[in-house]
Design an enzyme around this catalytic site. Sequence first.
Site, PDB file in Angstrom:
ATOM      1  N   ASN A 169       0.362  -1.696   0.162  1.00 56.52           N
ATOM      2  CA  ASN A 169       0.614   0.053   0.216  1.00 56.52           C
ATOM      3  C   ASN A 169       1.042   1.074   0.357  1.00 56.52           C
ATOM      4  O   ASN A 169       0.313   2.593  -0.103  1.00 56.52           O
ATOM      5  CB  ASN A 169      -1.356  -0.546   1.505  1.00 56.52           C
ATOM      6  CG  ASN A 169      -0.515  -0.458   2.392  1.00 56.52           C
ATOM      7  OD1 ASN A 169       0.711  -0.377   2.543  1.00 56.52           O
ATOM      8  ND2 ASN A 169      -1.134  -0.064   3.619  1.00 56.52           N
ATOM      9  N   ASP A 230      10.855 -16.802   2.262  1.00 56.44           N
ATOM     10  CA  ASP A 230      11.426 -17.658   4.053  1.00 56.44           C
ATOM     11  C   ASP A 230      12.955 -18.176   3.508  1.00 56.44           C
ATOM     12  O   ASP A 230      13.798 -17.347   4.611  1.00 56.44           O
ATOM     13  CB  ASP A 230      10.287 -19.326   3.851  1.00 56.44           C
ATOM     14  CG  ASP A 230      10.213 -19.326   4.695  1.00 56.44           C
ATOM     15  OD1 ASP A 230       9.411 -18.262   4.818  1.00 56.44           O
ATOM     16  OD2 ASP A 230       8.396 -20.180   4.320  1.00 56.44           O
ATOM     17  N   ASP A 247      -0.566 -10.810   8.784  1.00 59.22           N
ATOM     18  CA  ASP A 247      -0.077 -11.811   9.198  1.00 59.22           C
ATOM     19  C   ASP A 247       1.406 -12.672   9.279  1.00 59.22           C
ATOM     20  O   ASP A 247       1.582 -13.264   9.698  1.00 59.22           O
ATOM     21  CB  ASP A 247      -1.275 -13.244   9.651  1.00 59.22           C
ATOM     22  CG  ASP A 247      -2.319 -12.519   9.957  1.00 59.22           C
ATOM     23  OD1 ASP A 247      -2.450 -11.679  10.353  1.00 59.22           O
ATOM     24  OD2 ASP A 247      -3.010 -13.489   9.808  1.00 59.22           O
ATOM     25  N   GLU A 264       5.513  -3.691  11.581  1.00 56.80           N
ATOM     26  CA  GLU A 264       4.079  -2.821  12.130  1.00 56.80           C
ATOM     27  C   GLU A 264       3.593  -4.363  11.048  1.00 56.80           C
ATOM     28  O   GLU A 264       3.624  -3.742  10.496  1.00 56.80           O
ATOM     29  CB  GLU A 264       4.346  -1.822  10.812  1.00 56.80           C
ATOM     30  CG  GLU A 264       5.764  -0.957  11.790  1.00 56.80           C
ATOM     31  CD  GLU A 264       5.105  -0.764  13.304  1.00 56.80           C
ATOM     32  OE1 GLU A 264       3.859  -0.978  13.219  1.00 56.80           O
ATOM     33  OE2 GLU A 264       5.907  -0.559  13.755  1.00 56.80           O
ATOM     34  N   CYS A 298      -3.113   0.601   6.845  1.00 56.70           N
ATOM     35  CA  CYS A 298      -3.099   0.010   8.166  1.00 56.70           C
ATOM     36  C   CYS A 298      -3.894   0.864   9.447  1.00 56.70           C
ATOM     37  O   CYS A 298      -4.418   0.503  10.454  1.00 56.70           O
ATOM     38  CB  CYS A 298      -1.734  -0.339   9.284  1.00 56.70           C
ATOM     39  SG  CYS A 298      -0.773   0.839   8.758  1.00 56.70           S
TER      40      CYS A 298
HETATM   41  N1  LIG Z   1       0.995  -1.528  10.720  1.00 55.46           N
HETATM   42  C1  LIG Z   1       1.201  -1.114   9.381  1.00 55.46           C
HETATM   43  O1  LIG Z   1       2.281  -0.431   8.828  1.00 55.46           O
HETATM   44  C2  LIG Z   1       1.118  -1.897   8.367  1.00 55.46           C
HETATM   45  C3  LIG Z   1       0.287  -2.834   7.823  1.00 55.46           C
HETATM   46  N2  LIG Z   1      -0.609  -3.211   6.889  1.00 55.46           N
HETATM   47  C4  LIG Z   1      -0.844  -4.825   7.024  1.00 55.46           C
HETATM   48  O2  LIG Z   1      -0.734  -5.563   5.820  1.00 55.46           O
HETATM   49  C5  LIG Z   1      -1.891  -5.871   4.938  1.00 55.46           C
HETATM   50  C6  LIG Z   1      -1.355  -5.977   3.255  1.00 55.46           C
HETATM   51  O3  LIG Z   1      -0.477  -5.735   2.957  1.00 55.46           O
HETATM   52  P1  LIG Z   1       0.403  -6.700   2.050  1.00 55.46           P
HETATM   53  O4  LIG Z   1       0.470  -6.059   1.160  1.00 55.46           O
HETATM   54  O5  LIG Z   1      -0.935  -7.596   1.564  1.00 55.46           O
HETATM   55  O6  LIG Z   1       0.621  -7.323   3.114  1.00 55.46           O
HETATM   56  P2  LIG Z   1       1.215  -9.260   2.803  1.00 55.46           P
HETATM   57  O7  LIG Z   1       1.856  -9.861   4.711  1.00 55.46           O
HETATM   58  O8  LIG Z   1       0.780 -10.429   2.551  1.00 55.46           O
HETATM   59  O9  LIG Z   1       3.185  -8.361   2.547  1.00 55.46           O
HETATM   60  C7  LIG Z   1       3.216  -7.921   3.142  1.00 55.46           C
HETATM   61  C8  LIG Z   1       4.735  -8.091   2.466  1.00 55.46           C
HETATM   62  O10 LIG Z   1       5.616  -9.497   2.450  1.00 55.46           O
HETATM   63  C9  LIG Z   1       5.834 -10.325   1.689  1.00 55.46           C
HETATM   64  N3  LIG Z   1       5.686 -12.068   1.626  1.00 55.46           N
HETATM   65  C10 LIG Z   1       4.768 -12.471   2.055  1.00 55.46           C
HETATM   66  N4  LIG Z   1       4.803 -13.767   2.084  1.00 55.46           N
HETATM   67  C11 LIG Z   1       6.311 -13.517   2.236  1.00 55.46           C
HETATM   68  C12 LIG Z   1       7.139 -14.192   3.021  1.00 55.46           C
HETATM   69  N5  LIG Z   1       6.871 -15.690   3.557  1.00 55.46           N
HETATM   70  N6  LIG Z   1       8.143 -14.201   4.180  1.00 55.46           N
HETATM   71  C13 LIG Z   1       8.688 -12.734   3.179  1.00 55.46           C
HETATM   72  N7  LIG Z   1       7.652 -11.887   2.301  1.00 55.46           N
HETATM   73  C14 LIG Z   1       7.213 -12.781   2.884  1.00 55.46           C
HETATM   74  C15 LIG Z   1       5.131  -9.317   0.755  1.00 55.46           C
HETATM   75  O11 LIG Z   1       5.911 -10.101  -0.841  1.00 55.46           O
HETATM   76  P3  LIG Z   1       4.385 -10.143  -2.359  1.00 55.46           P
HETATM   77  O12 LIG Z   1       3.622  -9.295  -1.914  1.00 55.46           O
HETATM   78  O13 LIG Z   1       6.130 -10.500  -2.957  1.00 55.46           O
HETATM   79  O14 LIG Z   1       3.705 -11.602  -1.538  1.00 55.46           O
HETATM   80  C16 LIG Z   1       4.848  -7.927   0.691  1.00 55.46           C
HETATM   81  O15 LIG Z   1       6.335  -7.624   0.729  1.00 55.46           O
HETATM   82  C17 LIG Z   1      -2.884  -5.649   6.037  1.00 55.46           C
HETATM   83  O16 LIG Z   1      -3.270  -6.766   6.822  1.00 55.46           O
HETATM   84  C18 LIG Z   1      -2.328  -4.862   6.492  1.00 55.46           C
HETATM   85  O17 LIG Z   1      -2.662  -4.274   7.652  1.00 55.46           O
HETATM   86  C19 LIG Z   1      -0.049  -2.818   5.928  1.00 55.46           C
HETATM   87  C20 LIG Z   1      -0.016  -1.569   5.717  1.00 55.46           C
HETATM   88  C21 LIG Z   1       1.516  -0.850   6.930  1.00 55.46           C
HETATM   89  O1  LIG Z   2       0.804   0.970   5.432  1.00 59.52           O
HETATM   90  C1  LIG Z   2       0.227   2.167   6.318  1.00 59.52           C
HETATM   91  O2  LIG Z   2      -1.492   1.718   6.588  1.00 59.52           O
HETATM   92  C2  LIG Z   2       0.300   3.127   6.575  1.00 59.52           C
HETATM   93  O3  LIG Z   2       1.491   3.278   7.586  1.00 59.52           O
HETATM   94  C3  LIG Z   2      -0.132   4.540   6.736  1.00 59.52           C
HETATM   95  O4  LIG Z   2       0.533   5.588   6.077  1.00 59.52           O
HETATM   96  P1  LIG Z   2      -0.856   6.460   7.307  1.00 59.52           P
HETATM   97  O5  LIG Z   2      -1.400   6.368   8.401  1.00 59.52           O
HETATM   98  O6  LIG Z   2       0.409   7.996   7.042  1.00 59.52           O
HETATM   99  O7  LIG Z   2      -1.539   6.802   5.900  1.00 59.52           O
END
Ligand SMILES: NC(=O)C1=CN([C@@H]2O[C@H](COP(=O)(O)OP(=O)(O)OC[C@H]3O[C@@H](n4cnc5c(N)ncnc54)[C@H](OP(=O)(O)O)[C@@H]3O)[C@@H](O)[C@H]2O)C=CC1
Ligand SMILES: O=C(O)[C@H](O)COP(=O)(O)O
Length: 496
Positions: A169, A230, A247, A264, A298
């Site tokens: 995102n 992994d 997760d 995060e 997030c």
């Molecule tokens: N707290 C925070 O700051 C934030 C949290 N989020 C959370 O992230 C989720 C959505 O984002 P999303 O990108 O879909 O999240 P994912 O956890 O699916 O992916 C995050 C990253 O991990 C990579 N990844 C996937 N599988 C593995 C693995 N086995 N080992 C290492 N890396 C891996 C992905 O690569 P690939 O794309 O190639 O699968 C991507 O680069 C939501 O749950 C959201 O709440 C999102 C933004 C900010």
């Molecule tokens: O990944 C997310 O969703 C961001 O960490 C949120 O950033 P923002 O609250 O500044 O838009």
Amino acid sequence: MGEKGVFEDIIEGDTFKYYSEGEWKVSASGKYVPIINPTTRNMQFKVQACTQEEVNKVMESAKSAQKLWAKTPLWKRAELLHKAAAILKDHKKPIADCLVKEIAKAAKDAASEVVRSGDLVSYCAEEGVRVLGEGKFLVSDSFPGNERTKYCLTSKIPLGVVLAIPPFNYPVNLSVSKIAPALIAGNSLVLKPPTQGAVSALHMIHCFHLAGFPKGVISCVTGKGSEIGDFLTMHPGVNCISFTGGDTGIAISKKAGMIPLQMELGGKDACIILEDADLDLASSSIVKGGFSYSGQRCTAVKVVLVMQSIADSLVTKVNEKLGKLTVGPPENNCDITPVVTESSANFIEGLVMDAKNKGATFCQEYKRKDNLIWPLLIDNVKPDMRIAWEEPFGPVLPVIRISSVEEGIHHCNASNFGLQGCIFTKDINKAILISDAMETGTVQINSAPARGPDHFPFQGLKDSGIGSQGVTNSINMMTKIKSTVINLPTPSYTMG
Ligand SMILES: NC(=O)C1=CN([C@@H]2O[C@H](COP(=O)(O)OP(=O)(O)OC[C@H]3O[C@@H](n4cnc5c(N)ncnc54)[C@H](OP(=O)(O)O)[C@@H]3O)[C@@H](O)[C@H]2O)C=CC1
Ligand SMILES: O=C(O)[C@H](O)COP(=O)(O)O
């Protein structure tokens, strides 16, 4: 395909290269990973599917480059980061165009993500020279039983190789929020960008290349997380992992071994509205907080907990504002754009249908076309509905009507997540008490949750994360303390 000109070197044929040992390379795998445009649902870009051997090579070069990088004066590291930040901002347009095509971020928001990222890199360079330029000096006689015979000097030293894994995102901003602190602190950095967002990230990496960082100090391998994830996270050459995502982060934390982790993860940010709240402010914050980038943040407002007596007024105001949102392609700067993948849209639809089947009130008709989901407020949500607990990461928002503040706090704290939360009230004393009772890393009073400004501490409790981000915290997290103790033959007291 991506812009040529200054970015010519990063693509071969129709496939983007990966970045290793200071060069753009084609993977020996002969395979590519497709990136699907969320709006057209056609393949937009291709990136290399890197092999394990290529990851090994990147790790080796990151390790040896780090030794020289740690010997580079701090001011010089900062100078290079400032240069990269300027180049990044100068190339905002082509990078933003990639964000529009890869993750369907509205054009204006895509451009501000790049500018925000450049600012973050510069801020980090400035903060780094101060935070890392200072250590501590302790004397032994402050501890019982000691005379002043020992002087302890502490400084912050790099960890080695930092592995950065950001989510889709904010593929540029959440990459540089890891890259800049790692580099200023004297670490080398290996980036594994999200698949959706990889091409924007590769463009951003090229800006660091153009700034002239030494070979191996920064690298970028591409490939599906499920295939090389992994191998990367369990690689013996990695000394620290900074991850943002879902997760997956929990699984990584169980496998990673004894290295510092910055995680995060997801959130279910609650918005508690008290009877004395300014409902105009609350409703506009809910719409902005819950629906910007189609709820794929997030820190999005993910559940509204409103006092029963004002719930009708609040819902009416939110609905009025939702009716004004534009829905359509990111190129047209629409407020609501297609969600990132078809599977994400299907997941959101699953939560919506579950709420419908269990009797929730739909304030708008549920409407979806491919990955595009129209904004939807779901009222009278009850705790037995999945949407009360799970994060949709889409433009649908549940409202739970509460009869006491305690009920709201209880719902917030019963969640596995604990990222942020917010409270709307004119009574600051009440707000502080509620804030203290909420088990979240941050509470916003009279505004929607947000990570930014990027130098603020940003952290989640429970399943929302490990450690804290924000520029200063990230720099500190990517260092270790080293002590040097000077032992004197006799006690020595200045002016004594
Ligand atoms: N707290 C925070 O700051 C934030 C949290 N989020 C959370 O992230 C989720 C959505 O984002 P999303 O990108 O879909 O999240 P994912 O956890 O699916 O992916 C995050 C990253 O991990 C990579 N990844 C996937 N599988 C593995 C693995 N086995 N080992 C290492 N890396 C891996 C992905 O690569 P690939 O794309 O190639 O699968 C991507 O680069 C939501 O749950 C959201 O709440 C999102 C933004 C900010
Ligand atoms: O990944 C997310 O969703 C961001 O960490 C949120 O950033 P923002 O609250 O500044 O838009």
